[in-house]
Design a protein around this motif. Structure first.
Motif, PDB file in Angstrom:
ATOM      1  N   ARG A   1       0.584  15.638 -77.430  1.00 39.82           N
ATOM      2  CA  ARG A   1      -0.117  16.176 -76.249  1.00 39.82           C
ATOM      3  C   ARG A   1      -0.535  15.049 -75.315  1.00 39.82           C
TER       4      ARG A   1
ATOM      5  N   GLY B   1     -10.044  19.765 -73.431  1.00 35.50           N
ATOM      6  CA  GLY B   1      -9.143  20.126 -74.525  1.00 35.50           C
ATOM      7  C   GLY B   1      -8.533  21.510 -74.407  1.00 35.50           C
ATOM      8  N   GLN B   2      -8.753  22.177 -73.258  1.00 31.32           N
ATOM      9  CA  GLN B   2      -8.193  23.518 -73.058  1.00 31.32           C
ATOM     10  C   GLN B   2      -6.709  23.416 -72.704  1.00 31.32           C
ATOM     11  N   ASP B   3      -5.920  24.313 -73.262  1.00 33.75           N
ATOM     12  CA  ASP B   3      -4.473  24.315 -73.059  1.00 33.75           C
ATOM     13  C   ASP B   3      -4.111  24.580 -71.600  1.00 33.75           C
TER      14      ASP B   3
ATOM     15  N   THR C   1      -3.404  14.496 -71.806  1.00 28.59           N
ATOM     16  CA  THR C   1      -4.522  15.055 -71.046  1.00 28.59           C
ATOM     17  C   THR C   1      -4.194  14.960 -69.572  1.00 28.59           C
TER      18      THR C   1
ATOM     19  N   VAL D   1      -3.324  19.343 -72.014  1.00 28.28           N
ATOM     20  CA  VAL D   1      -4.674  19.884 -72.104  1.00 28.28           C
ATOM     21  C   VAL D   1      -5.511  19.289 -70.987  1.00 28.28           C
ATOM     22  N   ASP D   2      -6.579  19.979 -70.628  1.00 27.85           N
ATOM     23  CA  ASP D   2      -7.479  19.430 -69.618  1.00 27.85           C
ATOM     24  C   ASP D   2      -8.502  18.524 -70.299  1.00 27.85           C
TER      25      ASP D   2
ATOM     26  N   SER E   1       2.495  19.101 -75.151  1.00 26.39           N
ATOM     27  CA  SER E   1       1.524  20.057 -74.632  1.00 26.39           C
ATOM     28  C   SER E   1       0.557  19.303 -73.730  1.00 26.39           C
TER      29      SER E   1
END
Length: 186
Positions: free
Chosen positions: A165, A119-121, A167, A115-116, A113
């Motif tokens: 995940r 921490g937003q998807d 970033t 995220v920015d 995954s």
């Protein structure tokens, strides 16, 4: 990651793919994904994804940036043509462990995954490409929108394989950058 999207199996890694026949005597052209393309056969037996079919390759040379190989049991052009698109896999345990924190097997990144910085998807990583100027991550957003982002320390400052995940910081001059609350990364 959306339903129906699969991560590459972590027990088998794709080391190459047969791209077609070469000549009439059963030679095949192979695109190697090994760091040194000639190392395609250096780590052990190459199989299909399921591990049920083994491919015994003898490297014969190169042509147009691809390897030429003889495949045991492949004696003519028809047999070689039938192998077009065949992925050549290896058991992951046969490959050396990654020791440098800035190196990854592509299979480790596919499916993570994204995220920015807050921490937003943003979505997930579907594929990795190299068009000649370095690796690019194919990022699929929740809305299905696809973006390519450079796989550099500036754009991807953090990778947490254990958490599944990474970033992604979209560069301000990117067409995917958020401006005035509109547009934005996927």
């Amino acid at each position: 990651m959306p339903d129906g999207v699969m991560m590459q199996s972590t027990d088998k890694l794709v080391m190459g793919v047969i791209t077609g026949a070469h000549g009439v005597r059963g030679l095949v052209r192979v695109k190697s994904f090994a760091e040194d393309p000639a190392d395609l056969t250096a780590y052990g037996a190459l199989t299909d994804r399921t591990g049920t079919r083994t491919f015994d390759l003898t490297l014969k040379g190169t042509v147009k940036g691809q390897l030429l190989a003889a495949v045991d049991g492949c004696a003519d052009r028809n047999a070689a043509d039938a192998l077009r698109g065949q992925e050549l896999c290896i058991d992951r345990t046969l490959l050396p462990a990654v020791e440098d924190e800035d190196e990854f097997y592509h299979a480790d990144l596919i499916g993570l995954s994204a995220v920015d910085g807050d921490g937003q998807d943003l979505g997930y990583i579907r594929a990795i490409f190299d068009f000649g100027s370095g690796d690019m991550l194919e990022l699929v957003g929740g809305d299905g929108r696809v973006s390519l982002v450079p796989f550099t320390r500036d754009v991807v400052p953090e990778i947490d394989l254990d958490a599944g995940r990474l970033t992604v910081l979209v560069p301000a001059d990117s067409p995917d950058a958020v401006e005035d609350g509109e547009g934005g990364a996927p």
